[in-house]
Design an enzyme around this catalytic site. Structure first.
Site, mmCIF file in Angstrom:
data_model
loop_
_atom_site.group_PDB
_atom_site.id
_atom_site.type_symbol
_atom_site.label_atom_id
_atom_site.label_comp_id
_atom_site.label_asym_id
_atom_site.label_seq_id
_atom_site.Cartn_x
_atom_site.Cartn_y
_atom_site.Cartn_z
ATOM 1 N N ASN A 54 -41.585 -28.925 -7.618
ATOM 2 C CA ASN A 54 -40.896 -29.382 -8.827
ATOM 3 C C ASN A 54 -41.882 -29.827 -9.910
ATOM 4 O O ASN A 54 -41.489 -30.451 -10.891
ATOM 5 C CB ASN A 54 -39.968 -30.553 -8.494
ATOM 6 C CG ASN A 54 -38.880 -30.156 -7.511
ATOM 7 O OD1 ASN A 54 -38.324 -29.061 -7.610
ATOM 8 N ND2 ASN A 54 -38.590 -31.021 -6.561
ATOM 9 N N HIS A 140 -26.235 -34.250 -6.740
ATOM 10 C CA HIS A 140 -27.248 -34.638 -5.748
ATOM 11 C C HIS A 140 -26.716 -35.710 -4.789
ATOM 12 O O HIS A 140 -25.924 -36.571 -5.178
ATOM 13 C CB HIS A 140 -28.452 -35.190 -6.521
ATOM 14 C CG HIS A 140 -29.698 -35.356 -5.727
ATOM 15 N ND1 HIS A 140 -30.069 -36.568 -5.190
ATOM 16 C CD2 HIS A 140 -30.655 -34.476 -5.388
ATOM 17 C CE1 HIS A 140 -31.222 -36.423 -4.563
ATOM 18 N NE2 HIS A 140 -31.605 -35.160 -4.664
ATOM 19 N N GLU A 185 -25.098 -33.832 -13.301
ATOM 20 C CA GLU A 185 -26.500 -33.555 -13.629
ATOM 21 C C GLU A 185 -26.526 -32.717 -14.894
ATOM 22 O O GLU A 185 -25.553 -32.024 -15.186
ATOM 23 C CB GLU A 185 -27.162 -32.781 -12.471
ATOM 24 C CG GLU A 185 -27.239 -33.601 -11.210
ATOM 25 C CD GLU A 185 -27.706 -32.805 -9.988
ATOM 26 O OE1 GLU A 185 -28.417 -31.797 -10.148
ATOM 27 O OE2 GLU A 185 -27.350 -33.206 -8.878
ATOM 28 N N SER A 189 -29.939 -28.845 -9.563
ATOM 29 C CA SER A 189 -31.187 -28.672 -8.820
ATOM 30 C C SER A 189 -31.223 -27.419 -7.965
ATOM 31 O O SER A 189 -32.301 -26.893 -7.698
ATOM 32 C CB SER A 189 -31.440 -29.897 -7.942
ATOM 33 O OG SER A 189 -30.311 -30.181 -7.150
ATOM 34 N N ASP A 214 -27.651 -37.334 -14.855
ATOM 35 C CA ASP A 214 -28.913 -37.284 -14.123
ATOM 36 C C ASP A 214 -29.735 -36.108 -14.664
ATOM 37 O O ASP A 214 -29.341 -34.954 -14.534
ATOM 38 C CB ASP A 214 -28.608 -37.113 -12.631
ATOM 39 C CG ASP A 214 -29.856 -37.091 -11.766
ATOM 40 O OD1 ASP A 214 -30.954 -36.817 -12.293
ATOM 41 O OD2 ASP A 214 -29.725 -37.325 -10.551
ATOM 42 N N HIS A 217 -34.035 -32.657 -13.384
ATOM 43 C CA HIS A 217 -34.686 -31.343 -13.547
ATOM 44 C C HIS A 217 -34.787 -30.908 -15.001
ATOM 45 O O HIS A 217 -35.306 -29.835 -15.290
ATOM 46 C CB HIS A 217 -33.948 -30.286 -12.727
ATOM 47 C CG HIS A 217 -33.987 -30.592 -11.273
ATOM 48 N ND1 HIS A 217 -35.060 -30.261 -10.473
ATOM 49 C CD2 HIS A 217 -33.116 -31.259 -10.480
ATOM 50 C CE1 HIS A 217 -34.829 -30.694 -9.244
ATOM 51 N NE2 HIS A 217 -33.669 -31.307 -9.212
ATOM 52 N N LYS A 244 -40.912 -35.127 -10.666
ATOM 53 C CA LYS A 244 -40.799 -33.686 -10.897
ATOM 54 C C LYS A 244 -41.728 -33.280 -12.044
ATOM 55 O O LYS A 244 -42.923 -33.298 -11.867
ATOM 56 C CB LYS A 244 -39.335 -33.329 -11.061
ATOM 57 C CG LYS A 244 -38.654 -33.453 -9.686
ATOM 58 C CD LYS A 244 -37.167 -33.526 -9.677
ATOM 59 C CE LYS A 244 -36.715 -33.672 -8.219
ATOM 60 N NZ LYS A 244 -35.431 -34.351 -8.085
HETATM 61 C C1 PLP Z 1 -34.887 -35.157 -6.985
HETATM 62 C C2 PLP Z 1 -33.602 -35.682 -7.469
HETATM 63 C C3 PLP Z 1 -33.297 -37.037 -7.367
HETATM 64 C C4 PLP Z 1 -34.161 -37.994 -6.608
HETATM 65 O O1 PLP Z 1 -35.270 -38.372 -7.333
HETATM 66 P P1 PLP Z 1 -36.526 -38.980 -6.554
HETATM 67 O O2 PLP Z 1 -37.291 -39.681 -7.607
HETATM 68 O O3 PLP Z 1 -37.224 -37.829 -5.932
HETATM 69 O O4 PLP Z 1 -35.988 -39.919 -5.512
HETATM 70 C C5 PLP Z 1 -32.131 -37.489 -7.954
HETATM 71 N N1 PLP Z 1 -31.295 -36.640 -8.581
HETATM 72 C C6 PLP Z 1 -31.547 -35.319 -8.655
HETATM 73 C C7 PLP Z 1 -30.579 -34.429 -9.362
HETATM 74 C C8 PLP Z 1 -32.698 -34.807 -8.098
HETATM 75 O O5 PLP Z 1 -32.933 -33.499 -8.128
#
Ligand code: PLP
Length: 400
Positions: A54, A140, A185, A189, A214, A217, A244
């Site tokens: 990522n 997620h 999101e 992801s 969220d 990505h 990421k």
């Molecule tokens: C990776 C991810 C998370 C978690 O984030 P981390 O900092 O790795 O714990 C939360 N939401 C989504 C959509 C993700 O892809």
């Protein structure tokens, strides 16, 4: 005897869970890699090109981030030594939050230890048992954890189906919920498609719902200066993660000053944990400073993704609704997906298979994630290896 109620082997449930996963070929295991550069790794003694990271901008090994992590460590130490509300708030934490809020065009920002921790604990703090959450079916796991912890009523709408979301909002608005919250999101992801933030923002306002997005990505990759898709719109809470495209670790929420005050006071996942360590704050700060000048990298990343999708479709792969740097190769069967991942690995391409329960039954896939550090030659190597893998006769591929 009271003890007779307990099975003799108190870990029988562990054996059962592991046996079930083994039988379904879903037992997960860890395999170490040794990073070489932004896109190459050493795995099982072989150099492999990584299409599953990522690190979308190749920042995890950027000299400016490494230097900042080292400098902050030298100056402030390796640990923040306490929670933020005790003595773990340094000026570097506050300066970073101010800078993040400005970059996201919000009043305030608050750092969290990780995206998982942010989602699982902020949602729990915003909701109660009399709340209703409307959530995209494919969000997620950390978001689901936060909702479940709150005890709120929870309805999932079909992926990106805002008509269905609106129908549910309409019904909910006639009922006596303490509050309504929409969560999704902005870039998904596992599919690399996007949510319609303008429409979500409009719906949230129309139905007086809290909007929670969220951007894990999208951050670093999309939007003005790479600061995500939410910034131009009215969005109540935006989550960004630094593990990421920011090449570091940790997360933040961008919101109003009032919501920040509320979370500082009422969110256990903020209150009862040690502040982010100086090295991490330094790396995030360096990444944030670089963001505006990485526009050419972001453009190249999107051009490469477009090019790759076209070529994949030409050789017969389905890439779903992807419009971003995340491109699923939709295969369907778990065993075929595993065989393809193995065949690619043998050819020096690291591209992990994603299977249920991470994705829906029958939608197993290879999740390709591009980095701005990939070159056209790297993409050509991927296409070549995929062609070779799929041109093998079916019965041979099945035994690989
Ligand atoms: C990776 C991810 C998370 C978690 O984030 P981390 O900092 O790795 O714990 C939360 N939401 C989504 C959509 C993700 O892809």
């Amino acid at each position: 005897m009271i003890f007779s109620m307990v099975q003799k082997d108190k870990f029988a449930f562990v054996d059962a869970a592991l046996a079930e996963r083994t039988q379904n070929q879903q037992l997960r295991s860890l395999e170490a890699i040794d990073p070489i550069d932004a896109v190459q790794v050493m795995q099982r003694g072989q150099t492999r090109l990584n299409f599953s990271s990522n690190d979308y901008l190749g920042l995890a090994k950027h000299p400016a981030l490494i230097a900042a992590a080292q400098q902050y460590t030298a100056q402030y130490g390796t640990g923040a030594t306490a929670s933020r509300l005790a003595t773990g708030t340094y000026e570097i934490h506050q300066q970073l939050e101010t800078k993040l809020a400005a970059a996201c065009e919000r009043e305030a920002a608050l750092l969290f230890s990780s995206g998982f921790q942010a989602n699982s604990t902020i949602l729990a703090a915003l909701l109660d048992r009399r709340s209703l959450v409307l959530c995209d079916r494919w969000v997620h796991s950390s978001i689901v954890q936060g909702i479940l912890a709150s005890g709120a009523r929870f309805i999932r709408y079909r992926h990106n189906d805002l008509n269905q979301l609106e129908a549910k909002l309409k019904t909910a608005s006639t009922q006596a919920y303490s509050r309504l919250l929409i969560v999704t999101e902005t870039v998904f992801s596992m599919d690399g498609d996007q949510a319609d933030v303008a429409a979500l923002s409009q719906l949230a306002q129309q139905y007086n719902a809290i909007l929670y997005l969220d951007e894990a990505h999208a951050l670093g990759v999309l939007g003005q200066n790479g600061m995500g898709l939410a910034a131009p719109y009215s969005v109540d809470l935006t989550i960004g993660t630094f593990g990421k495209a920011f090449g570091a670790f940790g997360a933040f929420v961008a919101c109003s000053q009032k919501l920040r005050d509320y979370l500082m006071n009422c969110c256990p996942g903020f209150i009862y944990t040690t502040a982010l360590p100086p090295a991490v704050v330094g790396a995030i700060d360096a990444a944030l400073s670089l963001m505006p000048e990485l526009e050419p990298d972001r453009q190249r990343l999107m051009q490469h993704a477009e090019m790759l999708r076209t070529q994949l479709q030409e050789i017969g792969f389905e890439t779903g609704a992807s419009t971003t740097q995340i491109i699923p190769l939709l295969i369907g069967s778990e065993s075929k997906t595993l065989n393809l991942a193995q065949s690619l690995a043998d050819q020096g391409i690291l591209a992990t298979a994603i299977r249920p329960p991470t994705v829906a039954q029958g939608t197993s896939r290879i999740r390709l994630a591009l980095s701005a550090a990939h070159t056209p030659a790297h993409l050509a190597q991927l296409i070549y290896s995929l062609k070779l893998s799929t041109e093998l006769p079916q019965d041979i591929t099945a035994c690989l």
